[in-house]
Design a protein around this motif. Structure first.
Motif, PDB file in Angstrom:
ATOM      1  N   THR A 107       0.828  -1.207   0.000  1.00 40.30           N
ATOM      2  CA  THR A 107       0.000   0.000   0.000  1.00 40.30           C
ATOM      3  C   THR A 107       0.861   1.255   0.000  1.00 40.30           C
ATOM      4  N   VAL A 108       1.925   1.238   0.805  1.00 43.35           N
ATOM      5  CA  VAL A 108       2.836   2.389   0.868  1.00 43.35           C
ATOM      6  C   VAL A 108       3.503   2.616  -0.496  1.00 43.35           C
ATOM      7  N   ILE A 109       3.903   1.534  -1.144  1.00 47.92           N
ATOM      8  CA  ILE A 109       4.542   1.643  -2.461  1.00 47.92           C
ATOM      9  C   ILE A 109       3.607   2.294  -3.472  1.00 47.92           C
ATOM     10  N   ILE A 110       2.321   1.898  -3.471  1.00 50.86           N
ATOM     11  CA  ILE A 110       1.355   2.476  -4.399  1.00 50.86           C
ATOM     12  C   ILE A 110       1.195   3.972  -4.134  1.00 50.86           C
ATOM     13  N   VAL A 111       1.148   4.339  -2.855  1.00 57.41           N
ATOM     14  CA  VAL A 111       1.032   5.753  -2.497  1.00 57.41           C
ATOM     15  C   VAL A 111       2.247   6.530  -2.990  1.00 57.41           C
ATOM     16  N   LEU A 112       3.448   5.973  -2.756  1.00 53.42           N
ATOM     17  CA  LEU A 112       4.676   6.655  -3.175  1.00 53.42           C
ATOM     18  C   LEU A 112       4.764   6.773  -4.701  1.00 53.42           C
ATOM     19  N   LEU A 113       4.359   5.723  -5.410  1.00 55.85           N
ATOM     20  CA  LEU A 113       4.357   5.769  -6.875  1.00 55.85           C
ATOM     21  C   LEU A 113       3.380   6.829  -7.374  1.00 55.85           C
ATOM     22  N   SER A 114       2.232   6.904  -6.723  1.00 57.08           N
ATOM     23  CA  SER A 114       1.214   7.877  -7.121  1.00 57.08           C
ATOM     24  C   SER A 114       1.730   9.300  -6.950  1.00 57.08           C
ATOM     25  N   LEU A 115       2.454   9.510  -5.853  1.00 59.64           N
ATOM     26  CA  LEU A 115       3.006  10.841  -5.602  1.00 59.64           C
ATOM     27  C   LEU A 115       4.163  11.156  -6.554  1.00 59.64           C
ATOM     28  N   THR A 116       5.036  10.182  -6.742  1.00 59.19           N
ATOM     29  CA  THR A 116       6.218  10.400  -7.571  1.00 59.19           C
ATOM     30  C   THR A 116       5.865  10.659  -9.032  1.00 59.19           C
ATOM     31  N   PHE A 117       4.967   9.845  -9.571  1.00 60.15           N
ATOM     32  CA  PHE A 117       4.631   9.955 -10.994  1.00 60.15           C
ATOM     33  C   PHE A 117       3.324  10.708 -11.237  1.00 60.15           C
ATOM     34  N   GLN A 118       2.781  11.262 -10.155  1.00 58.72           N
ATOM     35  CA  GLN A 118       1.575  12.088 -10.251  1.00 58.72           C
ATOM     36  C   GLN A 118       0.421  11.351 -10.948  1.00 58.72           C
ATOM     37  N   PHE A 119       0.184  10.129 -10.494  1.00 60.10           N
ATOM     38  CA  PHE A 119      -0.949   9.376 -11.011  1.00 60.10           C
ATOM     39  C   PHE A 119      -2.243  10.083 -10.631  1.00 60.10           C
ATOM     40  N   ASN A 120      -3.263   9.919 -11.473  1.00 61.70           N
ATOM     41  CA  ASN A 120      -4.566  10.445 -11.079  1.00 61.70           C
ATOM     42  C   ASN A 120      -5.260   9.426 -10.177  1.00 61.70           C
ATOM     43  N   GLU A 121      -6.380   9.813  -9.638  1.00 64.69           N
ATOM     44  CA  GLU A 121      -7.090   8.958  -8.674  1.00 64.69           C
ATOM     45  C   GLU A 121      -7.496   7.624  -9.288  1.00 64.69           C
ATOM     46  N   GLU A 122      -7.933   7.662 -10.533  1.00 67.86           N
ATOM     47  CA  GLU A 122      -8.390   6.447 -11.209  1.00 67.86           C
ATOM     48  C   GLU A 122      -7.248   5.445 -11.376  1.00 67.86           C
ATOM     49  N   LEU A 123      -6.075   5.926 -11.765  1.00 63.21           N
ATOM     50  CA  LEU A 123      -4.929   5.036 -11.968  1.00 63.21           C
ATOM     51  C   LEU A 123      -4.418   4.472 -10.648  1.00 63.21           C
ATOM     52  N   ALA A 124      -4.409   5.287  -9.614  1.00 62.19           N
ATOM     53  CA  ALA A 124      -3.987   4.808  -8.295  1.00 62.19           C
ATOM     54  C   ALA A 124      -4.916   3.693  -7.810  1.00 62.19           C
ATOM     55  N   ALA A 125      -6.218   3.872  -8.037  1.00 64.01           N
ATOM     56  CA  ALA A 125      -7.194   2.847  -7.654  1.00 64.01           C
ATOM     57  C   ALA A 125      -7.002   1.572  -8.472  1.00 64.01           C
ATOM     58  N   THR A 126      -6.594   1.735  -9.719  1.00 60.90           N
ATOM     59  CA  THR A 126      -6.353   0.595 -10.600  1.00 60.90           C
ATOM     60  C   THR A 126      -5.192  -0.255 -10.108  1.00 60.90           C
ATOM     61  N   LEU A 127      -4.150   0.394  -9.594  1.00 62.49           N
ATOM     62  CA  LEU A 127      -2.942  -0.305  -9.167  1.00 62.49           C
ATOM     63  C   LEU A 127      -3.046  -0.893  -7.766  1.00 62.49           C
ATOM     64  N   PHE A 128      -3.940  -0.376  -6.947  1.00 57.17           N
ATOM     65  CA  PHE A 128      -4.016  -0.773  -5.535  1.00 57.17           C
ATOM     66  C   PHE A 128      -4.088  -2.296  -5.332  1.00 57.17           C
ATOM     67  N   PRO A 129      -4.929  -3.036  -6.085  1.00 57.45           N
ATOM     68  CA  PRO A 129      -5.030  -4.476  -5.818  1.00 57.45           C
ATOM     69  C   PRO A 129      -4.129  -5.344  -6.700  1.00 57.45           C
ATOM     70  N   LYS A 130      -3.002  -4.831  -7.167  1.00 63.79           N
ATOM     71  CA  LYS A 130      -2.185  -5.540  -8.148  1.00 63.79           C
ATOM     72  C   LYS A 130      -1.580  -6.845  -7.632  1.00 63.79           C
ATOM     73  N   SER A 131      -1.466  -7.003  -6.322  1.00 63.03           N
ATOM     74  CA  SER A 131      -0.789  -8.185  -5.782  1.00 63.03           C
ATOM     75  C   SER A 131      -1.733  -9.273  -5.286  1.00 63.03           C
ATOM     76  N   VAL A 132      -3.007  -9.175  -5.636  1.00 64.11           N
ATOM     77  CA  VAL A 132      -3.949 -10.235  -5.243  1.00 64.11           C
ATOM     78  C   VAL A 132      -4.486 -10.913  -6.496  1.00 64.11           C
ATOM     79  N   THR A 133      -5.074 -12.071  -6.308  1.00 63.65           N
ATOM     80  CA  THR A 133      -5.562 -12.850  -7.430  1.00 63.65           C
ATOM     81  C   THR A 133      -6.654 -12.098  -8.202  1.00 63.65           C
ATOM     82  N   THR A 134      -6.772 -12.385  -9.487  1.00 69.59           N
ATOM     83  CA  THR A 134      -7.592 -11.588 -10.403  1.00 69.59           C
ATOM     84  C   THR A 134      -9.029 -11.377  -9.932  1.00 69.59           C
ATOM     85  N   ALA A 135      -9.687 -12.442  -9.482  1.00 68.68           N
ATOM     86  CA  ALA A 135     -11.100 -12.338  -9.089  1.00 68.68           C
ATOM     87  C   ALA A 135     -11.294 -11.293  -7.988  1.00 68.68           C
ATOM     88  N   ILE A 136     -10.400 -11.283  -7.011  1.00 68.56           N
ATOM     89  CA  ILE A 136     -10.491 -10.318  -5.918  1.00 68.56           C
ATOM     90  C   ILE A 136     -10.070  -8.938  -6.400  1.00 68.56           C
TER      91      ILE A 136
END
Length: 235
Positions: A107-136
């Motif tokens: 979670t911290v990594i996603i926050v830091l990436l969002s800040l560093t690369f200035q992701f928008n809210e939609e992209l940050a939300a897209t990346l948040f569950p990247k480490s769990v299985t697809t269905a979840i």
């Protein structure tokens, strides 16, 4: 002629299975990351579809019959867990803390990436569950306002990357404990990492399968916190 052949549902099945088996043989002879069966099958399937000008929808008319077995295969991991239940009992605290730390760090990594690369809210939300299985991951992404299709792509990439580089990282860091290896693979690269963990050993496979479930539950619970963090970042 090619399009007629591709329209047959068996095309997607035969192509997927054949490329995976070819990858297995190549990896046995030349054990390099590119020839990891899953990676090889994915890359060569994409190349084949592009060269033959076959749409994904056409391919998936057969590929879906392989895809439907993903859930039963994941559930079947419980068999290995039952056989290695003693390791779970002996390492409950370590397993739970390892998964917890992993989810928080992710979670911290996603926050830091969002800040560093200035992701928008939609992209940050897209990346948040990247480490769990697809269905979840799909459910979490949609609940946070992410892009479901992109989440799937990121989840697949994360799983493949973890499966390929995980064993090498263990060697570099001298991580030899099978429980630690399994927890790392399952919590970091979900089902694809678990496939590699099973190759590494029964204990690794069992712990990785358990970690998929617990990591998924933790991410679902933390999803509202993730949404709050995302909203605070972009408010």
């Amino acid at each position: 002629m090619i399009q007629e052949l591709a329209a047959n549902p068996f095309f997607g099945i035969v192509l997927s299975v054949s490329l995976y088996l070819i990858g297995q043989q190549l990896h046995k002879r030349w054990p390099i990351p590119l020839f990891t069966p899953l990676v090889f099958a994915i890359v060569m399937t994409i190349v084949t579809l592009l060269l033959m000008d076959i749409s994904y929808e056409t391919y998936f008319s057969g590929g879906q019959y392989i895809n439907m077995w993903v859930t039963p295969a994941t559930v079947a991991l419980a068999i290995k867990l039952k056989k290695n239940i003693a390791h779970l009992r002996e390492n409950v605290a370590a397993i739970l803390s390892g998964i917890g730390i992993g989810v928080v760090f992710h979670t911290v990594i996603i926050v830091l990436l969002s800040l560093t690369f200035q992701f928008n809210e939609e992209l940050a939300a897209t990346l948040f569950p990247k480490s769990v299985t697809t269905a979840i991951a799909l459910g979490v992404s949609e609940s946070l306002g992410g892009i479901a299709s992109l989440t799937v792509a990121v989840v697949v990439f994360t799983g493949v990357l973890g499966a390929v580089v995980g064993p090498t990282i263990f060697k570099w860091l001298k991580v030899t404990d099978p429980v630690a290896q399994g927890v790392a693979m399952g919590s970091g690269s979900h089902a694809m990492g678990t496939t590699k963990a099973i190759e590494m050993g029964d204990v690794q496979g069992a712990m990785s399968g358990l970690s998929i479930v617990l990591t998924g539950i933790a991410v679902v619970i933390l999803a509202p916190v993730g949404l709050l963090l995302i909203q605070l970042l972009f408010s």
